[in-house]
Design a protein around this motif. Structure first.
Motif, PDB file in Angstrom:
ATOM      1  N   HIS A 131       0.836  -1.202   0.000  1.00 33.72           N
ATOM      2  CA  HIS A 131       0.000   0.000   0.000  1.00 33.72           C
ATOM      3  C   HIS A 131       0.873   1.256   0.000  1.00 33.72           C
ATOM      4  N   LEU A 132       1.911   1.269   0.821  1.00 32.26           N
ATOM      5  CA  LEU A 132       2.830   2.414   0.856  1.00 32.26           C
ATOM      6  C   LEU A 132       3.483   2.599  -0.508  1.00 32.26           C
ATOM      7  N   LYS A 133       3.908   1.518  -1.137  1.00 31.11           N
ATOM      8  CA  LYS A 133       4.540   1.600  -2.462  1.00 31.11           C
ATOM      9  C   LYS A 133       3.592   2.180  -3.499  1.00 31.11           C
ATOM     10  N   ARG A 134       2.325   1.750  -3.459  1.00 31.91           N
ATOM     11  CA  ARG A 134       1.332   2.209  -4.447  1.00 31.91           C
ATOM     12  C   ARG A 134       0.856   3.630  -4.199  1.00 31.91           C
ATOM     13  N   ASN A 135       0.647   3.993  -2.927  1.00 31.33           N
ATOM     14  CA  ASN A 135      -0.078   5.216  -2.604  1.00 31.33           C
ATOM     15  C   ASN A 135       0.724   6.278  -1.868  1.00 31.33           C
ATOM     16  N   GLY A 136       1.918   5.948  -1.429  1.00 31.68           N
ATOM     17  CA  GLY A 136       2.666   6.898  -0.622  1.00 31.68           C
ATOM     18  C   GLY A 136       2.166   6.880   0.821  1.00 31.68           C
ATOM     19  N   PRO A 137       2.797   7.696   1.686  1.00 29.58           N
ATOM     20  CA  PRO A 137       2.444   7.703   3.105  1.00 29.58           C
ATOM     21  C   PRO A 137       1.012   8.175   3.355  1.00 29.58           C
ATOM     22  N   SER A 138       0.362   7.514   4.307  1.00 32.28           N
ATOM     23  CA  SER A 138      -0.998   7.857   4.722  1.00 32.28           C
ATOM     24  C   SER A 138      -1.195   7.302   6.127  1.00 32.28           C
ATOM     25  N   ASP A 139      -2.362   7.490   6.693  1.00 23.90           N
ATOM     26  CA  ASP A 139      -2.653   6.898   7.998  1.00 23.90           C
ATOM     27  C   ASP A 139      -2.614   5.366   7.935  1.00 23.90           C
ATOM     28  N   HIS A 140      -2.828   4.804   6.766  1.00 22.60           N
ATOM     29  CA  HIS A 140      -2.868   3.353   6.593  1.00 22.60           C
ATOM     30  C   HIS A 140      -1.464   2.733   6.585  1.00 22.60           C
ATOM     31  N   ALA A 141      -0.484   3.445   6.054  1.00 21.70           N
ATOM     32  CA  ALA A 141       0.883   2.940   5.932  1.00 21.70           C
ATOM     33  C   ALA A 141       1.806   4.136   5.747  1.00 21.70           C
ATOM     34  N   PHE A 142       2.862   4.217   6.561  1.00 23.78           N
ATOM     35  CA  PHE A 142       3.736   5.387   6.486  1.00 23.78           C
ATOM     36  C   PHE A 142       5.178   5.005   6.764  1.00 23.78           C
ATOM     37  N   ASP A 143       6.071   5.975   6.594  1.00 23.24           N
ATOM     38  CA  ASP A 143       7.503   5.768   6.795  1.00 23.24           C
ATOM     39  C   ASP A 143       8.033   6.815   7.777  1.00 23.24           C
ATOM     40  N   TRP A 144       9.341   6.828   7.993  1.00 22.48           N
ATOM     41  CA  TRP A 144       9.942   7.788   8.931  1.00 22.48           C
ATOM     42  C   TRP A 144       9.627   9.227   8.528  1.00 22.48           C
ATOM     43  N   GLN A 145       9.640   9.513   7.244  1.00 22.30           N
ATOM     44  CA  GLN A 145       9.427  10.884   6.780  1.00 22.30           C
ATOM     45  C   GLN A 145       8.065  11.430   7.169  1.00 22.30           C
ATOM     46  N   ALA A 146       7.093  10.573   7.370  1.00 23.01           N
ATOM     47  CA  ALA A 146       5.735  11.010   7.700  1.00 23.01           C
ATOM     48  C   ALA A 146       5.545  11.215   9.205  1.00 23.01           C
ATOM     49  N   THR A 147       6.608  11.010   9.979  1.00 24.31           N
ATOM     50  CA  THR A 147       6.519  11.158  11.433  1.00 24.31           C
ATOM     51  C   THR A 147       7.267  12.412  11.876  1.00 24.31           C
ATOM     52  N   ALA A 148       7.114  12.733  13.149  1.00 22.37           N
ATOM     53  CA  ALA A 148       7.806  13.897  13.701  1.00 22.37           C
ATOM     54  C   ALA A 148       9.204  13.554  14.205  1.00 22.37           C
ATOM     55  N   VAL A 149       9.575  12.283  14.211  1.00 23.75           N
ATOM     56  CA  VAL A 149      10.893  11.887  14.723  1.00 23.75           C
ATOM     57  C   VAL A 149      11.982  12.322  13.748  1.00 23.75           C
ATOM     58  N   GLN A 150      13.181  12.510  14.272  1.00 16.83           N
ATOM     59  CA  GLN A 150      14.255  13.077  13.466  1.00 16.83           C
ATOM     60  C   GLN A 150      15.565  12.288  13.480  1.00 16.83           C
ATOM     61  N   LEU A 151      15.709  11.303  14.343  1.00 12.85           N
ATOM     62  CA  LEU A 151      16.986  10.605  14.458  1.00 12.85           C
ATOM     63  C   LEU A 151      17.417   9.943  13.161  1.00 12.85           C
TER      64      LEU A 151
END
Length: 164
Positions: A131-151
């Motif tokens: 789903h992430l590959k097809r649609n990009g980040p969303s509430d359904h599937a996301f990656d580090w870039q879609a979060t507020a974390v920075q490490l």
């Protein structure tokens, strides 16, 4: 991504191993896997990890490519996963991933929210990555870039790096 109340974070990461898992060139990876997994289990915020008959997840091959290995786990929050990945000895092994894993085109890591107590199966996890590959980040599937974390940025582990 805002964490829903009474939810934990599930994550799947995949990699295409360079050699057979019992090849001597994989020894530093395989010889340290139990130690790194044990550290994960003792890390504050760890909830669960998928384990197959190998004692870890190295025998599970859900993709048509038999060299794609998986890691699936659940954490209390994005921050607890982030601390384990980038502030423990795991970071040292992650930095060596190009020795054991080939470059992987497209996303190889996905996170999603699960109700507390839910243990995702491999099929669910693979579907989230697709789903992430097809649609990009969303509430359904996301990656580090879609979060507020920075490490992950400071650790030079941004998605543009060449190894999985």
């Amino acid at each position: 991504m805002q964490q829903p109340e009474n939810h934990h974070l599930a994550q799947l990461n995949i990699g295409r191993i360079r050699y057979e898992i019992d090849d001597p060139r994989m020894a530093d990876f395989t010889n340290n896997l139990a130690m790194v997994n044990g550290l994960a289990e003792r890390t504050p915020g760890f909830v669960w990890r998928y384990i197959d008959e190998s004692g870890n997840s190295t025998s599970t091959r859900p993709y048509s490519d038999p060299r794609i290995a998986i890691n699936l786990s659940v954490w209390e929050s994005v921050e607890s996963l982030e601390r384990f990945v980038y502030q423990t000895i795991h970071k040292r092994f992650y930095g060596r991933r190009a020795e054991w894993f080939e470059h992987f085109e497209g996303p190889y890591f996905v996170m999603w929210w699960v109700p507390a107590g839910h243990r995702p199966d491999v099929e669910e996890a693979v579907a989230r990555l697709a789903h992430l590959k097809r649609n990009g980040p969303s509430d359904h599937a996301f990656d580090w870039q879609a979060t507020a974390v920075q490490l992950w940025k400071a650790a030079r582990c941004a998605p543009s790096e060449s190894a999985a």
